[in-house]
Every structure is written in structure tokens, then in C-alpha cells.
Design a protein around this motif. Structure first.
Motif, PDB file in Angstrom:
ATOM      1  N   ALA A  97       0.835  -1.206   0.000  1.00  0.00           N
ATOM      2  CA  ALA A  97       0.000   0.000   0.000  1.00  0.00           C
ATOM      3  C   ALA A  97       0.871   1.259   0.000  1.00  0.00           C
ATOM      4  N   GLU A  98       1.934   1.242   0.796  1.00  0.00           N
ATOM      5  CA  GLU A  98       2.842   2.397   0.837  1.00  0.00           C
ATOM      6  C   GLU A  98       3.535   2.600  -0.512  1.00  0.00           C
ATOM      7  N   GLU A  99       3.924   1.514  -1.166  1.00  0.00           N
ATOM      8  CA  GLU A  99       4.550   1.616  -2.492  1.00  0.00           C
ATOM      9  C   GLU A  99       3.562   2.144  -3.520  1.00  0.00           C
ATOM     10  N   GLN A 100       2.308   1.716  -3.409  1.00  0.00           N
ATOM     11  CA  GLN A 100       1.264   2.191  -4.311  1.00  0.00           C
ATOM     12  C   GLN A 100       1.094   3.711  -4.163  1.00  0.00           C
ATOM     13  N   MET A 101       1.073   4.181  -2.935  1.00  0.00           N
ATOM     14  CA  MET A 101       0.957   5.616  -2.690  1.00  0.00           C
ATOM     15  C   MET A 101       2.199   6.355  -3.190  1.00  0.00           C
ATOM     16  N   ALA A 102       3.369   5.770  -2.992  1.00  0.00           N
ATOM     17  CA  ALA A 102       4.611   6.405  -3.459  1.00  0.00           C
ATOM     18  C   ALA A 102       4.561   6.624  -4.969  1.00  0.00           C
ATOM     19  N   ARG A 103       4.016   5.656  -5.700  1.00  0.00           N
ATOM     20  CA  ARG A 103       3.897   5.810  -7.160  1.00  0.00           C
ATOM     21  C   ARG A 103       2.969   6.973  -7.515  1.00  0.00           C
ATOM     22  N   LEU A 104       1.924   7.178  -6.727  1.00  0.00           N
ATOM     23  CA  LEU A 104       1.021   8.308  -6.983  1.00  0.00           C
ATOM     24  C   LEU A 104       1.734   9.634  -6.773  1.00  0.00           C
ATOM     25  N   PHE A 105       2.558   9.708  -5.730  1.00  0.00           N
ATOM     26  CA  PHE A 105       3.269  10.951  -5.434  1.00  0.00           C
ATOM     27  C   PHE A 105       4.299  11.287  -6.509  1.00  0.00           C
ATOM     28  N   LYS A 134      -8.421   5.841  -0.906  1.00  0.00           N
ATOM     29  CA  LYS A 134      -7.458   6.206  -1.954  1.00  0.00           C
ATOM     30  C   LYS A 134      -8.118   7.000  -3.078  1.00  0.00           C
ATOM     31  N   ASP A 135      -9.320   6.606  -3.504  1.00  0.00           N
ATOM     32  CA  ASP A 135      -9.977   7.309  -4.611  1.00  0.00           C
ATOM     33  C   ASP A 135     -10.297   8.753  -4.249  1.00  0.00           C
ATOM     34  N   LEU A 136     -10.800   8.978  -3.047  1.00  0.00           N
ATOM     35  CA  LEU A 136     -11.091  10.341  -2.613  1.00  0.00           C
ATOM     36  C   LEU A 136      -9.793  11.150  -2.493  1.00  0.00           C
ATOM     37  N   PHE A 137      -8.743  10.500  -2.006  1.00  0.00           N
ATOM     38  CA  PHE A 137      -7.446  11.158  -1.915  1.00  0.00           C
ATOM     39  C   PHE A 137      -6.997  11.629  -3.300  1.00  0.00           C
ATOM     40  N   LEU A 138      -7.156  10.759  -4.286  1.00  0.00           N
ATOM     41  CA  LEU A 138      -6.773  11.132  -5.655  1.00  0.00           C
ATOM     42  C   LEU A 138      -7.627  12.280  -6.170  1.00  0.00           C
ATOM     43  N   ASN A 139      -8.940  12.153  -6.029  1.00  0.00           N
ATOM     44  CA  ASN A 139      -9.860  13.125  -6.619  1.00  0.00           C
ATOM     45  C   ASN A 139      -9.938  14.448  -5.869  1.00  0.00           C
ATOM     46  N   GLU A 140      -9.818  14.412  -4.576  1.00  0.00           N
ATOM     47  CA  GLU A 140      -9.997  15.627  -3.773  1.00  0.00           C
ATOM     48  C   GLU A 140      -8.679  16.266  -3.331  1.00  0.00           C
ATOM     49  N   PHE A 141      -7.611  15.531  -3.419  1.00  0.00           N
ATOM     50  CA  PHE A 141      -6.339  16.072  -2.938  1.00  0.00           C
ATOM     51  C   PHE A 141      -5.271  16.080  -4.025  1.00  0.00           C
ATOM     52  N   LEU A 142      -4.915  14.921  -4.525  1.00  0.00           N
ATOM     53  CA  LEU A 142      -3.771  14.839  -5.432  1.00  0.00           C
ATOM     54  C   LEU A 142      -4.052  15.467  -6.797  1.00  0.00           C
ATOM     55  N   TYR A 143      -5.168  15.109  -7.449  1.00  0.00           N
ATOM     56  CA  TYR A 143      -5.457  15.671  -8.766  1.00  0.00           C
ATOM     57  C   TYR A 143      -5.653  17.189  -8.728  1.00  0.00           C
ATOM     58  N   PRO A 144      -6.382  17.730  -7.739  1.00  0.00           N
ATOM     59  CA  PRO A 144      -6.494  19.204  -7.699  1.00  0.00           C
ATOM     60  C   PRO A 144      -5.141  19.901  -7.558  1.00  0.00           C
ATOM     61  N   ILE A 145      -4.235  19.314  -6.804  1.00  0.00           N
ATOM     62  CA  ILE A 145      -2.900  19.909  -6.688  1.00  0.00           C
ATOM     63  C   ILE A 145      -2.232  19.932  -8.061  1.00  0.00           C
ATOM     64  N   MET A 146      -2.331  18.802  -8.767  1.00  0.00           N
ATOM     65  CA  MET A 146      -1.689  18.725 -10.077  1.00  0.00           C
ATOM     66  C   MET A 146      -2.371  19.683 -11.062  1.00  0.00           C
ATOM     67  N   GLN A 147      -3.701  19.786 -11.001  1.00  0.00           N
ATOM     68  CA  GLN A 147      -4.423  20.683 -11.902  1.00  0.00           C
ATOM     69  C   GLN A 147      -4.129  22.141 -11.592  1.00  0.00           C
ATOM     70  N   ALA A 148      -4.048  22.469 -10.312  1.00  0.00           N
ATOM     71  CA  ALA A 148      -3.742  23.856  -9.942  1.00  0.00           C
ATOM     72  C   ALA A 148      -2.384  24.251 -10.493  1.00  0.00           C
ATOM     73  N   PHE A 149      -1.433  23.341 -10.415  1.00  0.00           N
ATOM     74  CA  PHE A 149      -0.108  23.632 -10.953  1.00  0.00           C
ATOM     75  C   PHE A 149      -0.192  23.801 -12.467  1.00  0.00           C
ATOM     76  N   ASP A 150      -0.926  22.876 -13.134  1.00  0.00           N
ATOM     77  CA  ASP A 150      -1.069  22.969 -14.580  1.00  0.00           C
ATOM     78  C   ASP A 150      -1.782  24.269 -14.977  1.00  0.00           C
ATOM     79  N   SER A 151      -2.814  24.651 -14.203  1.00  0.00           N
ATOM     80  CA  SER A 151      -3.562  25.868 -14.524  1.00  0.00           C
ATOM     81  C   SER A 151      -2.669  27.091 -14.430  1.00  0.00           C
TER      82      SER A 151
END
Length: 188
Positions: A44-52, A163-180
Motif C-alpha cells: 500500500a505504501e509503495e502504491q501511494m509512493a507511485r502516486l506521489f 485512496k480514490d477520494l485522496f486522488l480526486n480531492e487532494f492529489l489531482y487538484p494539486i496537479m491541476q492547480a499547478f497545470d492551470s
């Protein structure tokens, strides 16, 4: 008499051997269960590391940071958001909250995850303050990678999510804000 004593002694030895084997089998099963649980946690920790890894260079991610009371699974440093402490859990089932305690399938887990995460949060804040004199802004998150999390508000200041909420509510918005920001700068 001597033959009878020998049979009784042999029976006693066999009983002792049986007791020892039963104990060892139980211990071996317990250790196998603990080993399987540790492997699931590491996965699980490795899976999260790949997301980061998908975060931009504006973020620095450290994994498995040793603290006085254990470790921080993931520590994210960000210029605009301070420190983000992420604790990863691989438990299965339904995660709920009652009286500021996490429950998995209605039962308390083997460890108080809120206490663990708060301890890690305070440790890193104190460490940063002692090294830099800065009182760093810290966000704390517990992410369950294999469970359904039915918690909608922070628990003692800690965000608890799947994990899905983490991706949708935390990780993706961070990436989108940077892209924006990059896109807006390019367009203007």
C-alpha cells in the motif's frame, strides 16, 4: 514395573512434544499472519509512493521518515501548502468514526491511528521548528488504500479518506492547480 514406568515416561514425553508442536504451530500461524499484514502494508505504501511521483517539482516527497515513535509513511513538502503528513493504511472493510476514534467494521483497530498520526505531525512540526525556527503549516491525512471510508469531516484535525477520494480531492487538484498556473502564464 520397569516396563510400565517406561511406557508412562514415553507417554509423558510424547505429550510434551505434542504441546510444544501445538504451541509452535500457533506461533508460526501468528507470524505468517503478521508477515502477510506487513507485506500488504508495504504494498500500500509503495502504491501511494507511485502516486506521489506524479507531482510536479514544486513538491518534494520523502517516504518512510523515521520519528521518535515510529515513522511517517509519506512527507510532502510544498512551497504553498507547507508540510503534508500522509499515513497509509492497507486495512480492508468499512472505516467509520465514533467519538473521535476510527473503527474498522465497527471495531477499534489494533492501533490508534489518530494518535499515531498526530504524534508524527507534532514530531515533524517540532523538528522543523528546532532546525529552522519556522512554525510550519501542516496538513495530516490518513489514506486507506483498500477500505471504504465513510467519514466526511476531519477527525481531530486529520483528514481520513480512501485512496480514490485522496486522488480526486487532494492529489489531482494539486496537479491541476499547478497545470492551470502554467497554462495561464503561457496564455497571458
Amino acid at each position: 514395573k520397569q516396563g510400565m514406568f517406561g511406557i508412562v515416561a514415553l507417554m509423558a514425553v510424547l505429550m510434551v512434544i505434542k504441546i510444544i508442536l501445538s504451541f509452535l504451530e500457533g506461533s508460526a500461524a501468528t507470524y505468517r499472519k503478521m508477515e502477510k499484514k506487513a507485506a500488504r502494508g508495504a504494498a500500500a505504501e509503495e502504491q501511494m509512493a507511485r502516486l506521489f511521483e506524479k507531482l510536479s517539482d514544486d513538491y518534494i516527497v520523502f517516504h518512510d521518515v523515521a520519528t521518535d515513535s515510529g515513522n511517517i509513511d509519506h512527507l510532502v513538502l510544498c512551497k504553498t501548502q507547507g508540510l503534508i503528513v500522509v499515513e497509509t493504511k492497507s486495512h480492508r472493510g468499512k472505516v467509520t468514526e465514533q467519538d473521535e476514534r476510527l473503527l474498522i467494521d465497527g471495531r477499534e483497530p489494533e492501533k490508534d491511528f489518530i494518535k499515531q498520526t498526530l504524534g508524527n505531525c507534532f514530531w515533524i512540526k517540532d523538528w522543523v521548528r528546532s532546525k529552522t525556527g519556522i512554525d510550519a503549516w501542516t496538513t495530516t491525512i490518513i489514506v486507506f488504500t483498500n477500505a471504504f471510508v465513510d467519514i466526511r469531516k476531519p477527525v481531530r484535525g486529520i483528514f481520513v479518506m480512501g485512496k480514490d477520494l485522496f486522488l480526486n480531492e487532494f492529489l489531482y487538484p494539486i496537479m491541476q492547480a499547478f497545470d492551470s498556473v502554467v497554462i495561464a502564464a503561457d496564455v497571458e
